[in-house]
Design an enzyme around this catalytic site. Structure first.
Site, PDB file in Angstrom:
ATOM      1  N   SER A  89      89.705 122.114 -31.412  1.00  0.00           N
ATOM      2  CA  SER A  89      88.649 121.934 -30.433  1.00  0.00           C
ATOM      3  C   SER A  89      88.989 120.915 -29.333  1.00  0.00           C
ATOM      4  O   SER A  89      88.254 120.818 -28.347  1.00  0.00           O
ATOM      5  CB  SER A  89      87.372 121.480 -31.146  1.00  0.00           C
TER       6      SER A  89
ATOM      7  N   ILE B 293      89.070 118.401 -37.555  1.00  0.00           N
ATOM      8  CA  ILE B 293      88.431 118.760 -38.824  1.00  0.00           C
ATOM      9  C   ILE B 293      89.115 119.957 -39.486  1.00  0.00           C
ATOM     10  O   ILE B 293      88.825 120.288 -40.619  1.00  0.00           O
ATOM     11  CB  ILE B 293      86.924 119.047 -38.627  1.00  0.00           C
ATOM     12  N   GLY B 294      90.011 120.597 -38.769  1.00  0.00           N
ATOM     13  CA  GLY B 294      90.730 121.732 -39.343  1.00  0.00           C
ATOM     14  C   GLY B 294      91.907 122.102 -38.462  1.00  0.00           C
ATOM     15  O   GLY B 294      92.303 123.262 -38.387  1.00  0.00           O
ATOM     16  N   GLY B 295      92.429 121.090 -37.767  1.00  0.00           N
ATOM     17  CA  GLY B 295      93.531 121.307 -36.839  1.00  0.00           C
ATOM     18  C   GLY B 295      93.163 121.043 -35.399  1.00  0.00           C
ATOM     19  O   GLY B 295      93.932 121.341 -34.486  1.00  0.00           O
ATOM     20  N   SER B 296      92.010 120.420 -35.152  1.00  0.00           N
ATOM     21  CA  SER B 296      91.480 120.296 -33.784  1.00  0.00           C
ATOM     22  C   SER B 296      92.286 119.393 -32.869  1.00  0.00           C
ATOM     23  O   SER B 296      92.134 119.460 -31.654  1.00  0.00           O
ATOM     24  CB  SER B 296      90.027 119.817 -33.830  1.00  0.00           C
TER      25      SER B 296
END
Length: 574
Positions: free
Chosen positions: A212, A233-236
């Site tokens: 993001s 949070i998951g690769g942002s």
């Protein structure tokens, strides 16, 4: 009787008309706020242009290119010794950022304070980032600026104070100067929202810069910022850094304060959020982290452990014992990423480091249960609440629609697609509201997996880990259909390990040719959609990922620096 029927029909007709009118008015109000926000942003861009032009007119001999060519450590040195002034640097980057956003649409607000420039010029003590312009991700509070997350309802609600990380940057003499674009809700690895539209890849406008922190990735790669702050949070942080060809570091979740940073799903604790720097090189990440890990941050947020930056670990030259894997049992990387890992492994081995195979165990089972479903342990209720009364970005419509469906329909759809997309089927089946007992069981399973993962790491006596990234850059609009490939990133959010990415090569024609025969581990719909998303990428950056145990960011950066040095040396010798 006929009169009663007529009255009921009239009542229902009036009710329907009233409902449609109210929806129309609500839609008009939303569109009006979006138009107002875009108009405000245009005025902001005009303000940036006037500020840069005014400085240039007052300093006709000013040469921006030598400033833009400096690395962050070099720039800091010239600012400290007085060779450059903060004004010359800030307005150079203001002008460059304005030209960049006209091309890739990455800036949402101009936040540089004239008073900040005056203050740092009048103070005798100079911080580690004295006079450095820093770009800030939209989700991080900056006083007087909106923190939108791409939602219309969050417009025209300026933050009352800076996030702790912004306060610390200012304490160190940095000048936050722009905020950057994000995908709506942050929960996407594309970068588009209904307010500011899509940010595109700086090297190929048909590709996504990732998310993001996509606005940061595009701005830094294009030269419009020398240092940015993102969240992950998951690769942002890692996805846009890898897609765009810059360096990025996700820290252990509480190494840097998150006070004043708006999360994508408030209250969610299954997946850990890391904060970190994004820049053109690893030394810049290290310098930023060193500046942030100071007494000021520990004072402003006592929940952050007072661990200053360990420069001795980062600058050490001792050989490393490095675990590595080129794929995992859940998702296979693209040919270019696999090649990047293997070539980097060989470089490291030739230069005295020990490389040890390390395969994350039970990866397919773990990720199947904790991939997308980790964010929706409440059945997606909190996530959907954010979208009430909001236009939905096209990249998120599939997710929003899926979460709105009754669970039995989701289960039925999961059963229907299972023969052609088993991973998507399992993920879809897991999208339901957990009881407290089930949630605790999930947390216990993550803790147990982390323990086993760490025990294997210790058994092999590893210092760090080298592993694949997700890439190269996807075609814009692909992210909502290819969730499986995030496994190599979200794993280290679930484990809460620090992880960073370093660009090492570019996609070759041979990689592109090999992609035509890509089948992945499952040869299912997910693998086919992934191959489609990354095709036509010749010349685009490819990165590798470096990982360390919790609280060992310096060791992670040490491996990243080693990879960067060896890659540059190889390029010079070719």
């Amino acid at each position: 009787m006929r009169m009663c029927v007529a009255l009921v029909s009239a009542f229902l007709g009036c009710s329907l008309a009233t409902l449609l009118l109210l929806k129309w008015r609500k839609r008009r109000q939303v569109q009006g706020k979006i138009a107002k926000a875009r108009s405000r942003r245009q005025r902001v861009f005009e303000q940036m242009g006037r500020a840069a032009q005014r400085f240039q007119e007052q300093n006709p001999n000013h040469q921006p290119e030598p400033i833009l060519s400096l690395s962050l450590p070099e720039l800091c040195q010239k600012l400290e010794d007085g060779s450059l002034t903060p004004e010359s640097v800030v307005y150079t980057y203001v002008d460059k950022a304005l030209r960049v956003t006209a091309d890739v649409n990455c800036i949402t607000d101009y936040i540089a304070e004239e008073s900040q420039l005056l203050r740092i010029n009048s103070e005798g003590e100079k911080g580690l980032l004295y006079g450095v312009p820093v770009s800030i991700k939209d989700s991080i509070n900056c006083k007087g600026s909106d923190t939108t997350l791409g939602f219309v309802k969050r417009l025209f609600q300026p933050a009352a104070e800076d996030a702790v990380i912004v306060q610390v940057l200012k304490h160190q003499g940095a000048i936050p100067f722009v905020k950057t674009n994000v995908p709506q809700s942050l929960l996407s690895y594309d970068c588009s929202n209904p307010i500011f539209g899509p940010t595109v890849h700086p090297l190929d406008h048909t590709k996504s810069p990732g998310g993001s922190s996509g606005g940061e990735g595009s701005l830094i790669k294009s030269g419009g910022s020398i240092l940015g702050i993102g969240t992950d949070i998951g690769g942002s942080i890692r996805i846009p850094s890898g897609f765009c060809g810059i360096c990025g570091l996700k820290t252990t979740s509480n190494r840097i304060s998150k006070k004043g940073i708006t999360p994508c799903i408030p209250g969610q604790r299954t997946v850990s959020v890391g904060v970190g720097p994004m820049a053109r090189d690893v030394d810049s990440l290290a310098l930023c982290l060193k500046a942030l890990l100071c007494k000021k941050m520990f004072h402003l947020d006592p929940t952050v452990p007072p661990l200053p930056f360990n420069d001795q670990v980062y600058t050490s030259s001792r050989p490393l014992r490095i675990g590595y894997h080129e794929t995992n049992s859940y998702s296979m990387p693209s040919p270019s990423v696999r090649r990047a890992v293997l070539e980097t492994k060989e470089l490291l081995e030739r230069n005295g480091h020990v490389l040890v195979p390390f395969e994350p165990h039970q990866m397919a089972h773990f990720i199947s249960n904790f991939n997308g479903a980790s964010f929706f342990r409440d059945g997606g209720a909190t996530f959907l609440q954010s979208f009430e009364g909001e236009p939905v970005d096209p990249n998120l419509k599939r997710t929003v629609l899926l979460l709105k469906l009754p669970y039995w329909i989701r289960r039925f759809l999961a059963w229907i697609i299972s023969p052609i997309a088993i991973r998507q089927s399992i993920t879809m089946s897991n999208l339901y509201e957990r009881s407290v007992k089930e949630l605790w069981k999930d947390h216990l399973e993550i803790e147990e997996y982390c323990r086993e993962f760490t025990e294997e790491w210790k058994r092999l006596e590893l210092d760090v880990l080298l592993c694949p990234t997700m890439g190269p850059a996807f075609k814009s609009g692909s992210s909502g259909r290819v969730s499986e490939v995030i496994s190599n990133y979200i794993l280290y959010n679930l484990l809460d390990f620090p992880a960073g990415v370093v660009p090492v090569t570019t996609v070759t024609k041979e990689d592109e040719e090999e992609l035509k025969n890509f089948k992945g581990h499952y040869n299912d719909l997910g693998d086919k959609l992934f191959a489609k998303a990354v095709k036509e990428s010749v010349g685009l950056p490819v990165a590798v990922q470096c990982v360390a145990l919790p609280w060992q960011e310096e060791l992670c950066l040490r491996l990243m620096k080693e990879v960067e040095n060896l890659t540059r040396e190889k390029s010079r010798n070719q």
